[in-house]
Design a protein around this motif. Structure first.
Motif, short mmCIF file in Angstrom:
data_model
loop_
_atom_site.label_atom_id
_atom_site.label_comp_id
_atom_site.label_asym_id
_atom_site.label_seq_id
_atom_site.Cartn_x
_atom_site.Cartn_y
_atom_site.Cartn_z
N ILE A 274 179.86 47.54 29.29
CA ILE A 274 181.29 47.87 29.28
C ILE A 274 181.48 49.29 29.80
CG2 ILE A 274 183.34 48.20 27.84
CD1 ILE A 274 182.31 46.10 25.96
N LYS A 275 182.34 49.46 30.77
CA LYS A 275 182.58 50.78 31.34
C LYS A 275 183.35 51.65 30.36
CE LYS A 275 182.53 49.26 36.16
NZ LYS A 275 183.28 49.21 37.45
N ILE A 276 183.15 52.96 30.50
CA ILE A 276 183.78 53.92 29.60
C ILE A 276 185.31 53.82 29.65
CG2 ILE A 276 183.77 55.77 31.31
CD1 ILE A 276 183.30 56.14 27.49
N GLU A 277 185.86 53.47 30.83
CA GLU A 277 187.31 53.34 30.95
C GLU A 277 187.83 52.24 30.02
OE1 GLU A 277 185.72 55.26 34.49
OE2 GLU A 277 185.24 53.35 33.51
N ALA A 278 187.08 51.15 29.92
CA ALA A 278 187.51 50.05 29.05
C ALA A 278 187.40 50.46 27.58
CB ALA A 278 186.65 48.81 29.32
N ILE A 279 186.36 51.22 27.25
CA ILE A 279 186.20 51.71 25.87
C ILE A 279 187.34 52.64 25.50
CG2 ILE A 279 184.75 53.12 24.36
CD1 ILE A 279 182.31 52.04 25.84
N LEU A 280 187.70 53.53 26.41
CA LEU A 280 188.79 54.48 26.16
C LEU A 280 190.13 53.76 26.03
CD1 LEU A 280 187.81 57.42 28.54
CD2 LEU A 280 187.56 57.32 26.05
N GLN A 281 190.29 52.68 26.76
CA GLN A 281 191.52 51.90 26.66
C GLN A 281 191.62 51.27 25.27
OE1 GLN A 281 191.85 48.58 29.40
NE2 GLN A 281 194.09 48.69 29.38
N ARG A 282 190.50 50.74 24.79
CA ARG A 282 190.47 50.17 23.45
C ARG A 282 190.73 51.27 22.40
NH1 ARG A 282 186.40 45.45 21.67
NH2 ARG A 282 187.40 43.76 22.83
N ASP A 283 190.17 52.45 22.65
CA ASP A 283 190.35 53.57 21.73
C ASP A 283 191.83 53.94 21.63
OD1 ASP A 283 189.14 55.79 20.10
OD2 ASP A 283 190.13 57.00 21.64
N GLN A 284 192.51 53.91 22.77
CA GLN A 284 193.94 54.23 22.79
C GLN A 284 194.74 53.20 22.00
OE1 GLN A 284 195.54 54.62 26.74
NE2 GLN A 284 197.46 55.53 26.03
N LEU A 285 194.38 51.94 22.14
CA LEU A 285 195.05 50.88 21.39
C LEU A 285 194.81 51.04 19.89
CD1 LEU A 285 194.24 47.78 23.65
CD2 LEU A 285 196.50 48.78 23.25
N TRP A 286 193.56 51.40 19.54
CA TRP A 286 193.19 51.61 18.13
C TRP A 286 194.02 52.75 17.54
CZ3 TRP A 286 188.71 49.33 15.54
CH2 TRP A 286 188.47 49.83 14.26
N ARG A 287 194.07 53.89 18.25
CA ARG A 287 194.81 55.06 17.78
C ARG A 287 196.30 54.74 17.61
NH1 ARG A 287 192.45 60.28 18.79
NH2 ARG A 287 190.32 60.11 19.58
N SER A 288 196.85 54.00 18.56
CA SER A 288 198.26 53.64 18.51
C SER A 288 198.54 52.76 17.29
CB SER A 288 198.65 52.91 19.80
OG SER A 288 199.98 52.46 19.73
N MET A 289 197.62 51.84 17.02
CA MET A 289 197.77 50.96 15.86
C MET A 289 197.76 51.76 14.56
SD MET A 289 195.73 49.40 13.27
CE MET A 289 194.07 49.49 13.94
N VAL A 290 196.88 52.77 14.48
CA VAL A 290 196.79 53.61 13.28
C VAL A 290 198.04 54.46 13.12
CG1 VAL A 290 195.53 55.49 12.17
CG2 VAL A 290 194.26 53.64 13.31
N GLU A 291 198.45 55.11 14.21
CA GLU A 291 199.59 56.03 14.16
C GLU A 291 200.90 55.31 13.84
OE1 GLU A 291 199.56 58.01 17.90
OE2 GLU A 291 197.68 59.07 17.52
#
Length: 423
Positions: A274-291
């Motif tokens: 998995i490319k880092i761009e895809a990981i960062l995209q998931r990270d952004q979704l995770w953060r948005s869900m938490v916030e």
């Protein structure tokens, strides 16, 4: 008339700008309390003094220091005779006259006695002869908690002498202060028993009249503390050993879990390409869900509800001083967690980067979780004060090994005060 009024308005604005730009000149008071504030060769020095000087120099503030008794420092601030004082814990009676900075030093309060101190409740301690330094932060705390003081003294060394003569049973004081006094006086050098009570963050009180003239000074001060603080915002050797032994035991137990090993092996296999761009995209979704406290997609719930995540959650329930446990794969991608974490991608955080780097440099560790080679070891970080929760936190991170290869990282969040009280 209109021109005159306009010119007057411009003049007022210009005067306000010049006035606001005028550097502050602080008259700060402090009290002698080695090793935080002490006098060497006629010069005021110490952990707290050095930190305050460094910060004020960095933000371009002129200053003068004056040594006075603690109660005098409080009175001078209230009466407007000073710009503030340090080092102080949060004091409700002072907060309406001044604002307290972020911590510059950390008071570590212990009970000291000549005999072993059991894990007594405060009710049991009330039956003991308690000594304390007059006007000290500990005296204020004891009185606030309705704990009877048997004897108050003017100097910290008097507490040791009273203890030596069996005039008191125990006293409450900062560990660093007692250690300095006990080793500096050959006639004392007592074999002391101690029991942890609490941490007390100490900062600088800046008077309200200063804040009115320079409203940004407290934020500027706080922003530079981390660059200047070389004092005691870390675990002492004994505190570190106490926590490490307990957490290492938990770490070794988790390494025996085949379910944990299998989870990491599968995660590394899935995430490897998995490319880092895809990981960062998931990270952004995770953060948005938490916030936003929004609905969690299935891939997030699968992580948080996995067998390993539930096991880690169980450990935090059984061990109240562990605030969270995280498991990441070999790249730092979150694989399991005891609690909902703030982010998904951990691979850009120092705790994971340093652990993986050190683990790959030194392949073999002993049963205590420390490196065999020379003095290299997993870093025990400094204490972090969470202003929102008022908790003192630290973190221990360990690599997970499988057939000589590092396949992940286990990260333990620790409530330091609770750990030292319970262990």
């Amino acid at each position: 008339m209109r021109v005159t009024t306009a010119m007057l308005c411009v003049l007022i604005v210009l005067l306000q700008v010049v006035y606001a730009a005028t550097p502050a000149n602080l008259r700060l008071e402090t009290s002698l309390a080695p090793p935080y504030q002490t006098v060497e060769d006629g010069n005021l020095k110490g952990y707290a003094v050095d930190t305050v000087k460094c910060v004020l120099d960095k933000i371009g503030v002129q200053y003068q220091f004056k040594i006075v008794p603690p109660k005098r420092a409080e009175l001078d601030l209230v009466m407007g005779r000073s710009s503030g004082f340090f080092s102080s814990i949060d004091q409700p009676n002072i907060n309406k006259y001044a604002k307290l900075s972020a911590p510059i030093v950390l008071d570590k309060w212990y009970w000291f006695s000549l005999s072993s101190i059991s894990r007594k409740t405060h009710d049991a301690l009330n039956k003991s002869k308690i000594g304390v330094l007059r006007g000290s932060r500990q005296e204020t705390w004891l009185l606030r908690n309705n704990m009877p003081i048997y004897q108050s003294v003017n100097n910290s060394d008097s507490l040791l002498k009273l203890l030596q003569r069996r005039r008191i049973d125990l006293f409450l004081a900062d560990e660093s202060v007692v250690r300095e006094l006990n080793k500096s006086d050959i006639s004392l050098n007592l074999l002391l028993h101690k029991r942890f009570e609490k941490y007390a963050p100490m900062g600088v009180y800046i008077a309200n009249h200063v804040l009115l003239e320079h409203p940004s000074i407290i934020d500027m001060f706080n922003s530079k503390i981390s660059e200047c603080n070389q004092s005691n915002l870390f675990l002492s050797a004994s505190e570190q050993e106490t926590i490490e032994v307990a957490v290492n035991r938990m770490y070794r137990s988790l390494l025996k879990s085949q379910e944990l090993i299998n989870t990491l092996k599968l995660a590394n296999l899935k995430n490897k390409h998995i490319k880092i761009e895809a990981i960062l995209q998931r990270d952004q979704l995770w953060r948005s869900m938490v916030e936003n406290n929004s609905f969690a997609p299935s891939w997030i719930t699968n992580i948080l509800n996995s067998t390993i995540s539930r096991s880690l959650k169980g450990l935090t329930i059984q061990t109240p001083y562990i605030t969270e446990i995280m498991l990441t794969d070999e790249r730092g991608v979150l694989t399991a967690a005891s609690n909902l974490t703030s982010d998904y991608w951990q691979g850009d955080e120092e705790k994971i980067i340093e652990t993986l780097k050190m683990a790959n440099e030194y392949r073999h560790i002993n049963s205590l979780g420390r490196f065999d080679q020379s003095n290299n070891r997993f870093k025990m970080p400094s204490i972090e004060f969470d202003a929102s929760s008022k908790l003192f936190l630290c973190r221990l991170n360990y690599p997970v090994w499988y057939k000589g290869q590092v396949i992940g990282v286990l990260s333990f969040g620790i409530n330091v005060e609770k750990a030292l009280i319970m262990l």
